[in-house]
Design a protein around this motif. Structure first.
Motif, PDB file in Angstrom:
ATOM      1  N   ARG A  68       0.843  -1.202   0.000  1.00 33.05           N
ATOM      2  CA  ARG A  68       0.000   0.000   0.000  1.00 33.05           C
ATOM      3  C   ARG A  68       0.876   1.250   0.000  1.00 33.05           C
ATOM      4  O   ARG A  68       2.030   1.222   0.432  1.00 33.05           O
TER       5      ARG A  68
ATOM      6  N   ARG B 261      -4.887  -1.326   4.322  1.00 32.02           N
ATOM      7  CA  ARG B 261      -4.436  -2.610   3.764  1.00 32.02           C
ATOM      8  C   ARG B 261      -5.557  -3.361   3.054  1.00 32.02           C
ATOM      9  O   ARG B 261      -5.335  -4.004   2.041  1.00 32.02           O
TER      10      ARG B 261
ATOM     11  N   ASN C 183       0.082  -8.298   1.502  1.00 31.78           N
ATOM     12  CA  ASN C 183      -1.168  -7.823   2.131  1.00 31.78           C
ATOM     13  C   ASN C 183      -2.363  -7.786   1.201  1.00 31.78           C
ATOM     14  O   ASN C 183      -2.192  -7.622   0.006  1.00 31.78           O
TER      15      ASN C 183
ATOM     16  N   LEU D 282       5.645  -9.351  12.889  1.00 27.79           N
ATOM     17  CA  LEU D 282       6.163  -7.983  12.898  1.00 27.79           C
ATOM     18  C   LEU D 282       5.394  -7.158  13.931  1.00 27.79           C
ATOM     19  O   LEU D 282       5.980  -6.355  14.662  1.00 27.79           O
TER      20      LEU D 282
ATOM     21  N   SER E 205       6.842   0.929   2.325  1.00 27.23           N
ATOM     22  CA  SER E 205       6.424   0.130   3.479  1.00 27.23           C
ATOM     23  C   SER E 205       7.625  -0.603   4.086  1.00 27.23           C
ATOM     24  O   SER E 205       8.672  -0.759   3.459  1.00 27.23           O
ATOM     25  N   SER E 206       7.447  -1.016   5.324  1.00 26.93           N
ATOM     26  CA  SER E 206       8.526  -1.662   6.092  1.00 26.93           C
ATOM     27  C   SER E 206       9.092  -2.833   5.288  1.00 26.93           C
ATOM     28  O   SER E 206       8.342  -3.580   4.664  1.00 26.93           O
TER      29      SER E 206
HETATM   30  C1  LMR Z   1       3.398  -3.252   7.832  1.00 19.13           C
HETATM   31  O1  LMR Z   1       2.741  -3.592   8.826  1.00 19.13           O
HETATM   32  O2  LMR Z   1       4.420  -2.545   7.911  1.00 19.13           O
HETATM   33  C2  LMR Z   1       3.006  -3.765   6.485  1.00 19.13           C
HETATM   34  O3  LMR Z   1       1.866  -4.556   6.584  1.00 19.13           O
HETATM   35  C3  LMR Z   1       2.885  -2.694   5.482  1.00 19.13           C
HETATM   36  C4  LMR Z   1       1.614  -1.886   5.640  1.00 19.13           C
HETATM   37  O4  LMR Z   1       0.954  -1.647   4.628  1.00 19.13           O
HETATM   38  O5  LMR Z   1       1.316  -1.492   6.765  1.00 19.13           O
END
Ligand code: LMR
Ligand code: NAD
Length: 328
Positions: free
Chosen positions: A93, A99, A132, A159, A238-239
């Motif tokens: 995203r 998401r 996602n 995470l 994104s991460s």
């Molecule tokens: C996150 O949690 O970092 C990933 O799922 C990316 C997002 O879209 O939040």
């Protein structure tokens, strides 16, 4: 080397998470320092050139454990004989998106991947979905792989667990290793419930160490739930490294014995545990004996926790309906 290699498929292998993940698998951090690995790297056509570069870098690391690398955009080749399928490839995203909005874009990817896993993977294949919305994408893959038992499908909330542990550790002024028993319940979305009510800090209930209830309910929960968005806002993407790290942690937690009394967050196919509807992919407290995993039973959920979890479960149920309608 005596052990047979574990063959691991990674989709989206040339993407951000892929770039942070492959080197850790190949170096032995996922399956251990004496376990050879083979990588089946799957990309869509436009990603194949970048993938070539990533494979050149893998070669240049001269990892002793890496026995073979396959590069392909053909799912039947990519999932051939794999023991693990790490489904990362999908569109992330962007700023301002939720998401769940990715469902229409990414959901259909997991139909084809589920089928190809069903038809090609090794008998013991296990599947971890990262792309996602990962819970519902996992459900789609599972439904399209009828020959693979449901208990081999996982989606990633590790995470979120790691984020929650760091926040609690910082607030309590302790090292992150002091925080245990942290389950994230529900969906990998802002509705997730990072369960501070069952968490422990140095073996004591976290709520006895952090007595600021308002902070736990009104700051901690939204910080963890919206951390993905905060990273997208700050980084413009994104991460990735922390997500790859959580992939490694998830696989390690499923394949090595869990510390006695502890558990980790993994989204699995519900059999009705803690009142979750059967057949959705929801995050639960999981322990492993190194081979088999199970849902940890008997955790007490107070009314606040139950209410929060119910919201996330309702979201998963409606995501499932949206996905099924979109794919029908
Ligand atoms: C996150 O949690 O970092 C990933 O799922 C990316 C997002 O879209 O939040
Ligand atoms: P990215 O855009 O950098 O990389 C994605 C890669 O997937 C690209 O190289 C793209 O070519 C490839 N791809 C797209 N469709 C594909 C398909 N059908 N088959 C194979 N490859 C395909 O994205 P990223 O930052 O690596 O993130 C990947 C996914 O992981 C996103 O959906 C993101 O939201 C998700 N994510 C999940 C978590 C989690 O905790 N569950 C955390 C971070 C990111």
């Amino acid at each position: 080397m005596s052990k047979a290699p574990i063959r691991v498929a990674v989709t989206g292998a040339a993407g951000q998470i892929g770039y942070a993940l492959l080197f850790r698998i190949a170096s032995g951090q996922m399956f251990g320092p004496d376990q050879p690995v083979a990588l089946n790297l799957i990309e869509i056509e436009p990603g194949m050139n970048a993938l070539k570069g990533v494979v050149m870098e893998l070669e240049d690391c001269a990892f002793p454990l890496l026995t073979d690398v396959v590069q392909t955009s053909d799912l039947n080749v990519g999932f051939k004989d794999v023991n693990w399928a790490l489904l990362v490839g999908s569109v992330p995203r962007k700023k301002g998106m939720e998401r769940a909005e990715l469902l229409g874009i990414n959901g259909k990817i997991f139909v084809g991947q589920g089928k190809a896993i069903n038809d090609n993977a090794a008998k013991d294949v296990r599947v971890l979905v990262v792309g996602n919305p990962c819970n519902t994408n996992c459900l789609i893959a599972m439904q399209n792989a009828p020959d693979v038992p449901n208990d081999r499908f996982f989606a990633m909330t590790r995470l979120d667990e790691n984020r929650a542990k760091s926040q609690l550790a910082q607030k309590a002024g302790v090292p992150v290793s002091a925080v245990s028993n942290l389950c994230v319940w529900g969906n990998h979305s802002p509705t997730m419930f990072a369960d501070f009510t069952n968490a422990k800090i140095n073996g004591k209930p976290a709520t006895e160490v952090i007595t600021d209830k308002a902070w736990l309910e009104e700051t901690f929960l939204p910080v963890v739930g919206k951390r993905g968005a905060a990273i997208i806002e700050a980084r413009g993407a994104s991460s990735a490294a922390s997500a790859a790290n959580a992939v490694v942690d998830t696989v390690v937690s499923l394949t090595t014995p869990t510390a006695p009394g502890d558990f980790h967050s993994v989204c699995v196919c519900s059999k009705g545990e803690y009142g979750a509807p059967e057949g959705i992919i929801t995050s639960l407290p999981i322990k492993s004996d190194g081979t088999k995993w199970e849902v940890v039973k008997g955790l007490h959920l107070n009314d606040f926790a139950k209410e929060k979890i119910a919201v996330s479960i309702n979201e998963l149920t409606s995501e499932k309906e949206t996905a099924m309608a979109a794919l029908a």
